[in-house]
Design an enzyme around this catalytic site. Structure first.
Site, mmCIF file in Angstrom:
data_model
loop_
_atom_site.group_PDB
_atom_site.id
_atom_site.type_symbol
_atom_site.label_atom_id
_atom_site.label_comp_id
_atom_site.label_asym_id
_atom_site.label_seq_id
_atom_site.Cartn_x
_atom_site.Cartn_y
_atom_site.Cartn_z
ATOM 1 C CB SER A 6 -0.981 -0.030 1.272
ATOM 2 O OG SER A 6 -0.230 -0.250 2.547
ATOM 3 C CG ASP A 14 1.919 -6.566 1.648
ATOM 4 O OD1 ASP A 14 1.569 -7.887 1.867
ATOM 5 O OD2 ASP A 14 1.418 -5.748 1.193
ATOM 6 C CE LYS A 37 -0.390 -8.420 3.168
ATOM 7 N NZ LYS A 37 -1.272 -8.399 2.051
ATOM 8 C CD GLU A 97 -2.574 -8.899 -3.099
ATOM 9 O OE1 GLU A 97 -3.082 -8.952 -3.941
ATOM 10 O OE2 GLU A 97 -2.267 -7.681 -2.491
ATOM 11 C CD GLU A 130 -8.007 -5.481 0.997
ATOM 12 O OE1 GLU A 130 -8.016 -4.198 0.732
ATOM 13 O OE2 GLU A 130 -6.752 -5.930 0.812
#
Length: 271
Positions: free
Chosen positions: A52, A90, A118, A120, A187
Site C-alpha cells: 500500500s 508484502d 505476505k 496474495e 479483505e
C-alpha cells in the site's frame, strides 16, 4: 542483541497463542522508522509493511508499481526501530511468479528485517506457500479483495458475495492453511463470510473490511489518522476524532480492536 538482554519480542508462536486464547490481534501498516518506533511504544502486535506504500507514499493509483527493492528499503527502515512488534512484509506484484523466485524475493525481505512475508492469491499459490514454508519462510496468505489483482477484478469491489464465490474462498482459505500458511488476511468480504472462514480455520484471520469476527484487524495507518485523500472506504474509522495526538489515536485503535468495539456493524458488508 535484544533476546540476550531480556527483551521479549512478539513471535508467531505468541500470536498463535493469543489466537487460541481468544485475544484479538492488532495490526497496522508502517513504512518508516519514526512510525515504527511509535507503534512499538503503543504496544501494537503486528506491523505490516504493505505494498500500500504505492498508494500512500508514492501517490500511485494501485500497488502494482511497487518493486521488491522498494519493499526491501521500507522494510529495513521499519525494522531499525522495531524492538518488539511482529513484522510482516508484502511480496510485491510479480515477485513470486514461481517457487524459486518467491524464495529469492522472500529472502530479500527477511534479510531486510521481516519476520514473515505476505502474498496474495488462493489455490494457485498453494505450491508457492508450501515451497516457502518447507524452506523456513513464514507465510501470511491474503484472500478476498487482492489489490495486486485489481485490474483482473475490474476495480476495488467486494468479493465473496455469491454463494459460489464464498464457497470457493472458504476452500482456498483451508488450502492455504493446509499448505502451511500461519496467518490469513481477509479483505473486503461480507462479514458473515469472514466469520465462517475464521471459524473453519485454526490459524488467525486478520480482517480489513471482513467483519468483527476475524481474529484481528488491520488498517492502513493514514486511513486510521484520517489523512488519506478522497473518500475513505466503508471499513475505515478515523481514530483521530476526539484524540489529542497520533499516539492517542493509535492506542484508541488498539483498545477498540482488543475489546471488539472495532469494527462495528457500520464498517462491514452484507452478502
Amino acid at each position: 542483541m535484544g533476546y540476550l538482554q531480556g527483551e521479549k519480542p512478539i513471535t508467531i508462536s505468541k500470536l498463535l497463542s493469543m489466537h487460541r486464547a481468544g485475544e484479538k490481534i492488532s495490526v497496522l501498516t508502517a513504512y518508516d522508522s519514526t512510525m515504527s518506533a511509535l507503534l512499538n511504544r503503543c504496544n501494537l502486535d503486528v506491523i505490516l509493511v504493505g505494498d500500500s506504500l504505492g498508494n500512500v507514499v508514492q501517490g500511485q493509483t494501485s500497488t502494482t508499481s511497487v518493486t521488491l527493492e522498494q519493499m526491501a528499503y521500507h522494510t529495513s527502515c521499519v525494522a531499525r526501530s522495531n524492538n518488539r512488534t511482529f513484522l510482516i512484509a508484502d511480496l510485491p506484484f510479480a515477485s513470486y511468479g514461481h517457487p524459486e523466485q518467491a524464495l529469492e524475493s522472500a529472502a530479500t525481505l527477511m534479510r531486510s528485517g521481516a519476520d514473515m512475508v505476505k502474498l496474495e492469491g488462493g489455490d494457485w499459490q498453494i505450491e508457492i506457500i508450501r515451497y516457502l514454508v518447507n524452506r523456513s519462510v513464514p507465510v501470511c496468505a491474503h484472500l478476498g479483495l487482492m489489490p495486486q489483482s485489481v485490474h483482473v477484478l475490474g476495480g476495488y469491489k467486494i468479493q465473496g458475495k455469491s454463494e459460489d464465490s464464498a464457497k470457493l474462498m472458504l476452500e482456498q482459505a483451508k488450502a492455504c492453511e493446509n499448505a502451511g500458511a500461519q496467518m490469513l488476511v481477509l479483505e473486503a468480504i461480507p462479514s458473515a463470510l469472514g466469520k465462517t472462514i475464521t471459524n473453519a480455520l485454526t490459524i488467525p484471520t486478520i480482517g480489513i473490511g471482513a467483519g468483527p469476527d476475524c481474529s484481528g484487524q488491520v488498517l492502513v495507518l493514514p486511513d486510521l489518522l484520517g489523512i488519506s485523500p478522497g473518500k475513505p472506504p466503508k471499513f475505515v474509522k478515523n481514530f483521530m476524532d476526539g484524540q489529542s495526538s497520533i499516539e492517542e489515536a493509535i492506542k484508541a485503535y488498539i483498545s477498540d480492536v482488543k475489546s471488539n468495539r472495532f469494527p462495528g456493524p457500520e464498517h462491514g458488508f452484507n452478502s
